[in-house]
Write a protein that holds these residues in place. Structure first.
Motif, PDB file in Angstrom:
ATOM      1  N   VAL A   1       0.837  -1.201   0.000  1.00  0.00           N
ATOM      2  CA  VAL A   1       0.000   0.000   0.000  1.00  0.00           C
ATOM      3  C   VAL A   1       0.871   1.250   0.000  1.00  0.00           C
ATOM      4  CG1 VAL A   1      -0.178  -0.026   2.526  1.00  0.00           C
ATOM      5  CG2 VAL A   1      -1.906   1.201   1.175  1.00  0.00           C
ATOM      6  N   CYS A   2       0.388   2.282  -0.695  1.00  0.00           N
ATOM      7  CA  CYS A   2       1.084   3.562  -0.734  1.00  0.00           C
ATOM      8  C   CYS A   2       0.138   4.640  -0.234  1.00  0.00           C
ATOM      9  CB  CYS A   2       1.540   3.877  -2.158  1.00  0.00           C
ATOM     10  SG  CYS A   2       2.598   5.322  -2.287  1.00  0.00           S
ATOM     11  N   HIS A   3       0.565   5.405   0.756  1.00  0.00           N
ATOM     12  CA  HIS A   3      -0.293   6.414   1.378  1.00  0.00           C
ATOM     13  C   HIS A   3      -0.506   7.607   0.453  1.00  0.00           C
ATOM     14  CE1 HIS A   3       2.845   9.433   2.279  1.00  0.00           C
ATOM     15  NE2 HIS A   3       3.642   8.408   2.484  1.00  0.00           N
ATOM     16  N   GLY A   4      -1.451   8.449   0.822  1.00  0.00           N
ATOM     17  CA  GLY A   4      -1.804   9.593  -0.001  1.00  0.00           C
ATOM     18  C   GLY A   4      -1.223  10.894   0.498  1.00  0.00           C
ATOM     19  N   MET A   5      -1.641  11.977  -0.135  1.00  0.00           N
ATOM     20  CA  MET A   5      -1.154  13.307   0.226  1.00  0.00           C
ATOM     21  C   MET A   5      -1.651  13.698   1.609  1.00  0.00           C
ATOM     22  SD  MET A   5      -3.686  15.479  -2.296  1.00  0.00           S
ATOM     23  CE  MET A   5      -3.515  14.376  -3.682  1.00  0.00           C
ATOM     24  N   GLY A   6      -0.798  14.399   2.334  1.00  0.00           N
ATOM     25  CA  GLY A   6      -1.177  14.884   3.653  1.00  0.00           C
ATOM     26  C   GLY A   6      -1.075  13.850   4.758  1.00  0.00           C
ATOM     27  N   GLU A   7      -0.715  12.623   4.425  1.00  0.00           N
ATOM     28  CA  GLU A   7      -0.600  11.570   5.445  1.00  0.00           C
ATOM     29  C   GLU A   7       0.871  11.451   5.831  1.00  0.00           C
ATOM     30  OE1 GLU A   7      -2.372   8.273   3.444  1.00  0.00           O
ATOM     31  OE2 GLU A   7      -4.384   9.122   3.513  1.00  0.00           O
ATOM     32  N   GLN A   8       1.212  11.964   6.996  1.00  0.00           N
ATOM     33  CA  GLN A   8       2.609  12.193   7.349  1.00  0.00           C
ATOM     34  C   GLN A   8       3.195  11.166   8.321  1.00  0.00           C
ATOM     35  OE1 GLN A   8       4.121  14.791   5.812  1.00  0.00           O
ATOM     36  NE2 GLN A   8       2.206  15.350   4.823  1.00  0.00           N
ATOM     37  N   VAL A   9       2.391  10.245   8.838  1.00  0.00           N
ATOM     38  CA  VAL A   9       2.839   9.368   9.923  1.00  0.00           C
ATOM     39  C   VAL A   9       3.341   8.038   9.369  1.00  0.00           C
ATOM     40  CG1 VAL A   9       2.164   8.253  12.074  1.00  0.00           C
ATOM     41  CG2 VAL A   9       1.117  10.437  11.424  1.00  0.00           C
ATOM     42  N   PRO A  10       4.553   7.624   9.713  1.00  0.00           N
ATOM     43  CA  PRO A  10       5.053   6.315   9.270  1.00  0.00           C
ATOM     44  C   PRO A  10       4.169   5.179   9.778  1.00  0.00           C
ATOM     45  CG  PRO A  10       6.824   7.648  10.189  1.00  0.00           C
ATOM     46  CD  PRO A  10       5.552   8.351  10.514  1.00  0.00           C
ATOM     47  N   PHE A  11       3.984   4.179   8.956  1.00  0.00           N
ATOM     48  CA  PHE A  11       3.227   2.959   9.264  1.00  0.00           C
ATOM     49  C   PHE A  11       1.717   3.189   9.401  1.00  0.00           C
ATOM     50  CE2 PHE A  11       7.327   2.398  11.783  1.00  0.00           C
ATOM     51  CZ  PHE A  11       8.023   1.875  10.702  1.00  0.00           C
ATOM     52  N   GLU A  12       1.260   4.405   9.136  1.00  0.00           N
ATOM     53  CA  GLU A  12      -0.175   4.667   9.245  1.00  0.00           C
ATOM     54  C   GLU A  12      -0.962   3.840   8.237  1.00  0.00           C
ATOM     55  OE1 GLU A  12      -3.326   8.444   9.318  1.00  0.00           O
ATOM     56  OE2 GLU A  12      -1.241   8.752   8.699  1.00  0.00           O
ATOM     57  N   SER A  13      -0.430   3.709   7.028  1.00  0.00           N
ATOM     58  CA  SER A  13      -1.126   2.929   6.002  1.00  0.00           C
ATOM     59  C   SER A  13      -1.162   1.449   6.358  1.00  0.00           C
ATOM     60  CB  SER A  13      -0.455   3.122   4.639  1.00  0.00           C
ATOM     61  OG  SER A  13      -0.532   4.469   4.233  1.00  0.00           O
ATOM     62  N   ILE A  14      -0.076   0.924   6.910  1.00  0.00           N
ATOM     63  CA  ILE A  14      -0.067  -0.470   7.352  1.00  0.00           C
ATOM     64  C   ILE A  14      -1.115  -0.677   8.434  1.00  0.00           C
ATOM     65  CG2 ILE A  14       1.292  -2.240   8.539  1.00  0.00           C
ATOM     66  CD1 ILE A  14       3.753  -1.246   7.149  1.00  0.00           C
ATOM     67  N   ASP A  15      -1.194   0.274   9.358  1.00  0.00           N
ATOM     68  CA  ASP A  15      -2.190   0.196  10.427  1.00  0.00           C
ATOM     69  C   ASP A  15      -3.606   0.206   9.856  1.00  0.00           C
ATOM     70  OD1 ASP A  15      -3.124   0.406  13.246  1.00  0.00           O
ATOM     71  OD2 ASP A  15      -3.751   2.391  12.613  1.00  0.00           O
ATOM     72  N   ASP A  16      -3.870   1.114   8.908  1.00  0.00           N
ATOM     73  CA  ASP A  16      -5.205   1.208   8.319  1.00  0.00           C
ATOM     74  C   ASP A  16      -5.595  -0.088   7.599  1.00  0.00           C
ATOM     75  OD1 ASP A  16      -5.694   3.802   9.188  1.00  0.00           O
ATOM     76  OD2 ASP A  16      -4.782   4.709   7.421  1.00  0.00           O
ATOM     77  N   VAL A  17      -4.680  -0.612   6.800  1.00  0.00           N
ATOM     78  CA  VAL A  17      -4.991  -1.842   6.058  1.00  0.00           C
ATOM     79  C   VAL A  17      -5.127  -3.022   7.010  1.00  0.00           C
ATOM     80  CG1 VAL A  17      -4.176  -3.453   4.289  1.00  0.00           C
ATOM     81  CG2 VAL A  17      -3.890  -0.991   3.957  1.00  0.00           C
ATOM     82  N   SER A  18      -4.305  -3.065   8.054  1.00  0.00           N
ATOM     83  CA  SER A  18      -4.402  -4.159   9.037  1.00  0.00           C
ATOM     84  C   SER A  18      -5.771  -4.168   9.696  1.00  0.00           C
ATOM     85  CB  SER A  18      -3.317  -4.001  10.107  1.00  0.00           C
ATOM     86  OG  SER A  18      -2.031  -4.101   9.561  1.00  0.00           O
ATOM     87  N   ARG A  19      -6.273  -2.998  10.026  1.00  0.00           N
ATOM     88  CA  ARG A  19      -7.585  -2.912  10.662  1.00  0.00           C
ATOM     89  C   ARG A  19      -8.691  -3.335   9.692  1.00  0.00           C
ATOM     90  NH1 ARG A  19      -7.652  -0.093  15.523  1.00  0.00           N
ATOM     91  NH2 ARG A  19      -5.631   0.777  16.115  1.00  0.00           N
ATOM     92  N   ILE A  20      -8.541  -2.980   8.424  1.00  0.00           N
ATOM     93  CA  ILE A  20      -9.525  -3.397   7.429  1.00  0.00           C
ATOM     94  C   ILE A  20      -9.536  -4.918   7.295  1.00  0.00           C
ATOM     95  CG2 ILE A  20     -10.098  -3.353   4.970  1.00  0.00           C
ATOM     96  CD1 ILE A  20      -9.004  -0.486   4.900  1.00  0.00           C
ATOM     97  N   VAL A  21      -8.346  -5.509   7.178  1.00  0.00           N
ATOM     98  CA  VAL A  21      -8.258  -6.961   7.021  1.00  0.00           C
ATOM     99  C   VAL A  21      -8.773  -7.665   8.273  1.00  0.00           C
ATOM    100  CG1 VAL A  21      -6.686  -8.914   6.699  1.00  0.00           C
ATOM    101  CG2 VAL A  21      -6.355  -6.809   5.376  1.00  0.00           C
ATOM    102  N   ARG A  22      -8.414  -7.141   9.439  1.00  0.00           N
ATOM    103  CA  ARG A  22      -8.863  -7.762  10.685  1.00  0.00           C
ATOM    104  C   ARG A  22     -10.385  -7.717  10.809  1.00  0.00           C
ATOM    105  NH1 ARG A  22      -9.638  -6.550  16.268  1.00  0.00           N
ATOM    106  NH2 ARG A  22      -8.970  -8.326  17.560  1.00  0.00           N
ATOM    107  N   LYS A  23     -10.969  -6.605  10.427  1.00  0.00           N
ATOM    108  CA  LYS A  23     -12.433  -6.509  10.483  1.00  0.00           C
ATOM    109  C   LYS A  23     -13.071  -7.463   9.492  1.00  0.00           C
ATOM    110  CE  LYS A  23     -16.123  -3.135  11.025  1.00  0.00           C
ATOM    111  NZ  LYS A  23     -16.454  -1.701  11.191  1.00  0.00           N
ATOM    112  N   HIS A  24     -12.445  -7.622   8.331  1.00  0.00           N
ATOM    113  CA  HIS A  24     -12.947  -8.594   7.347  1.00  0.00           C
ATOM    114  C   HIS A  24     -12.895 -10.012   7.916  1.00  0.00           C
ATOM    115  CE1 HIS A  24     -13.536 -10.836   3.652  1.00  0.00           C
ATOM    116  NE2 HIS A  24     -12.360 -11.426   3.839  1.00  0.00           N
ATOM    117  N   ILE A  25     -11.807 -10.335   8.600  1.00  0.00           N
ATOM    118  CA  ILE A  25     -11.686 -11.661   9.218  1.00  0.00           C
ATOM    119  C   ILE A  25     -12.791 -11.868  10.241  1.00  0.00           C
ATOM    120  CG2 ILE A  25     -10.236 -13.101  10.703  1.00  0.00           C
ATOM    121  CD1 ILE A  25      -7.794 -11.769   9.381  1.00  0.00           C
ATOM    122  N   GLN A  26     -13.034 -10.861  11.062  1.00  0.00           N
ATOM    123  CA  GLN A  26     -14.072 -10.972  12.088  1.00  0.00           C
ATOM    124  C   GLN A  26     -15.466 -11.131  11.484  1.00  0.00           C
ATOM    125  OE1 GLN A  26     -13.132  -7.349  14.208  1.00  0.00           O
ATOM    126  NE2 GLN A  26     -12.047  -8.466  15.834  1.00  0.00           N
TER     127      GLN A  26
END
Length: 545
Positions: free
Chosen positions: A41-66
């Motif tokens: 995954v590649c983050h978008g403009m204005g998103e300045q925090v490292p690993f934020e995209s990994i966190d977002d995708v992890s939460r999406i996948v985890r919710k899908h699993i649930q």
């Protein structure tokens, strides 16, 4: 294990993996266990925090699993974090392990390309304004004509953006110019009053009163809009809004109304200030505003009156500064990335971002494990400007493969998921900032295998989510041949309007919580039909051309 925000993450020891040993795929995994799936995954403009995209995708996948696994193990799915070493590159990743509907063990690895520091502090508001002028006026005269682009070995004649793009462009420039004018007057008047300590004839007390009334109207509307957006942000982050279509919600209608009112107030306030400056230049005794408010603000002997005037002017400066920062942060990233086809100072920045994304993606594709490739399926995602960056990275890797790199990018990339993407806009800006040249257009296409030959998208399924309330995004119409020129059975870009992301402007970041995005990624991971899953989410409609 309870499902609370603090107990579903665990860390793992760093892992060294072979890289770029381009062996043929092998059945290296134990019997009954499928190979892991990689998500890049590649983050978008204005998103300045490292690993934020990994966190977002992890939460999406985890919710899908649930949602798909009602067992205690599924409901308590863990996210493991690890650093892997691939050659000279160390990469952070998140890992999720679960059991699919067929009882098979599944494993998802999530990586990101992080480029935010490469554009930080590189762009000024003046450069953003000049960029908008050059890009807008360069393409305005062709906005109502056919847009031609060389793709798939032919010149394709496509529809241009039309009147809506012209209107938004003119409106945006007018708002930016109004904000700049207001800020300049506030600073000038404030400096004159401070330096001369009221001994100068300019600005007169009556002029300050009129300007304060002008700014008070703008400040009240802008503050109300800021508070409405703050409430929307709080509700979204706290997940207190129900997962229902909010197109008719009170908050959404309030923000839309306040946004329109704020645009009118911004332009109107700048016009009023200009009018009062001109009138007071001719007569210092003229007072444009009458009534209790004007009388109160004109009372220089009253401490409360003086404090209110100072508060109004300070509030306007603060709001304008935040607005300026917003435009620089978001549009500045776009400017830094898409303008360097000219001899610009951003050329090195663009090259650095492209190389960073390509290196990270290449490392993921090149990972080896247990004597074979680590991944047979890789899902590529890009939000906002990140979609443009991963598009370029994917093209670069495909080109390397065509020239013999051996990564098998075409055979292993199953999905490209873009959301909030400005790819159509960047394609139009690139084309319209240049004089027409068929040779140059053809050369540009040869550098982009995704629009060079549909064979390069034989396995790839390209899903794009966009929203009418997100002016940065759009349906991607400039990455496929004209319908009459498309070979039978090819995979075109699948465009879906995401009705979840429908709070004006704020919609640009709402895709991350959208059930449509979760459905798209979940279907890609599970090997199911993305279109069916997205439409069944209840938050998206197909906008196929």
């Amino acid at each position: 294990m309870q499902n609370t925000p603090m107990n579903f993450v665990q860390t793992e020891a760093p892992k060294k993996m072979a890289a770029h040993a381009y062996t043929a795929p092998s059945s290296s995994e134990p019997p009954g266990k499928a190979k892991p799936i990689a998500v890049f995954v590649c983050h978008g403009m204005g998103e300045q925090v490292p690993f934020e995209s990994i966190d977002d995708v992890s939460r999406i996948v985890r919710k899908h699993i649930q949602e798909t696994d009602p067992s205690p193990a599924g409901q308590a799915a863990l996210v493991s974090t690890r650093v892997v070493e691939a050659g000279a590159l160390q990469m952070a990743r998140a890992e999720l392990h679960y059991t699919d509907a067929d009882g098979g063990a599944r494993e998802i690895h999530i990586y990101e390309s992080y480029w935010a520091p490469l554009t930080a502090g590189k762009v000024s508001i003046k450069e953003v304004f000049r960029f908008l002028l050059a890009a807008g006026f360069g393409g305005m005269d062709r906005s109502f004509q056919l847009f031609n682009r060389y793709m798939f070995n032919a010149l394709q004649y496509l529809d241009a953006p039309g009147y809506r793009r012209v209107f938004l462009f003119v409106l945006l420039l007018t708002v930016l110019a109004s904000l700049g004018f207001m800020s300049a007057i506030v600073v000038s008047v404030g400096a004159a009053r401070t330096l001369t300590r009221g001994m100068s004839n300019w600005p007169s007390a009556s002029l300050v009163t009129d300007l304060s009334c002008d700014l008070g109207v703008y400040g009240a509307v802008a503050l109300a809009l800021a508070l409405a957006y703050a409430l929307a942000w709080y509700l979204q982050r706290a997940n207190k809004q129900e997962a229902t279509d909010r197109s008719g919600s009170v908050l959404n209608k309030l923000i839309l109304g306040l946004l329109a009112l704020c645009v009118v107030a911004t332009i109107g306030t700048a016009a009023l200030m200009a009018y009062h400056l001109l009138v007071h230049q001719a007569s210092n005794t003229f007072i444009g505003w009458h009534g209790r408010v004007a009388d109160f603000l004109s009372d220089e002997k009253s401490l409360s009156s003086s404090l209110l005037v100072i508060a109004i002017w300070a509030l306007v400066l603060l709001l304008n500064d935040k607005t300026r920062a917003f435009f620089v942060t978001y549009l500045g990233d776009v400017l830094a990335y898409i303008s360097p086809h000219k001899a610009s100072k951003f050329y090195d920045t663009r090259q650095a971002i492209q190389q960073s994304a390509k290196d990270a993606a290449s490392a993921v594709y090149g990972l080896n494990q247990n004597g074979g490739r680590a991944y047979d399926q890789i899902i590529v995602m890009g939000h906002s400007l990140g979609s443009v960056i991963v598009y370029d990275a994917l093209n670069a890797l495909l080109l390397d493969d065509i020239l013999g790199a051996g990564l098998d990018v075409r055979g292993r990339t199953s999905h490209l998921i873009t959301f909030g993407s400005p790819l159509d806009k960047t394609a139009f800006i690139f084309r319209e900032q240049q004089h027409a040249s068929l040779v140059r257009e053809a050369l540009s296409a040869t550098m982009q295998p995704l629009i060079l030959d549909y064979a390069n998208r034989a396995r790839l399924r390209w899903v794009n989510l966009w929203s009418i309330r997100d002016p940065i995004s759009g349906s991607l119409e400039y990455y496929d041949a004209e319908p009459k020129n498309r070979p039978a059975g090819v995979k075109s870009v699948e465009n879906y309007h995401d009705s979840y992301a429908n709070i004006p402007l704020f919609a640009h970041t709402m895709y991350w919580q959208s059930p449509a995005l979760r459905a798209a990624l979940g279907a890609a991971i599970d090997g199911k039909d993305c279109k069916r899953a997205i439409l069944e989410s209840g938050f998206a409609t197909s906008t196929a051309s």
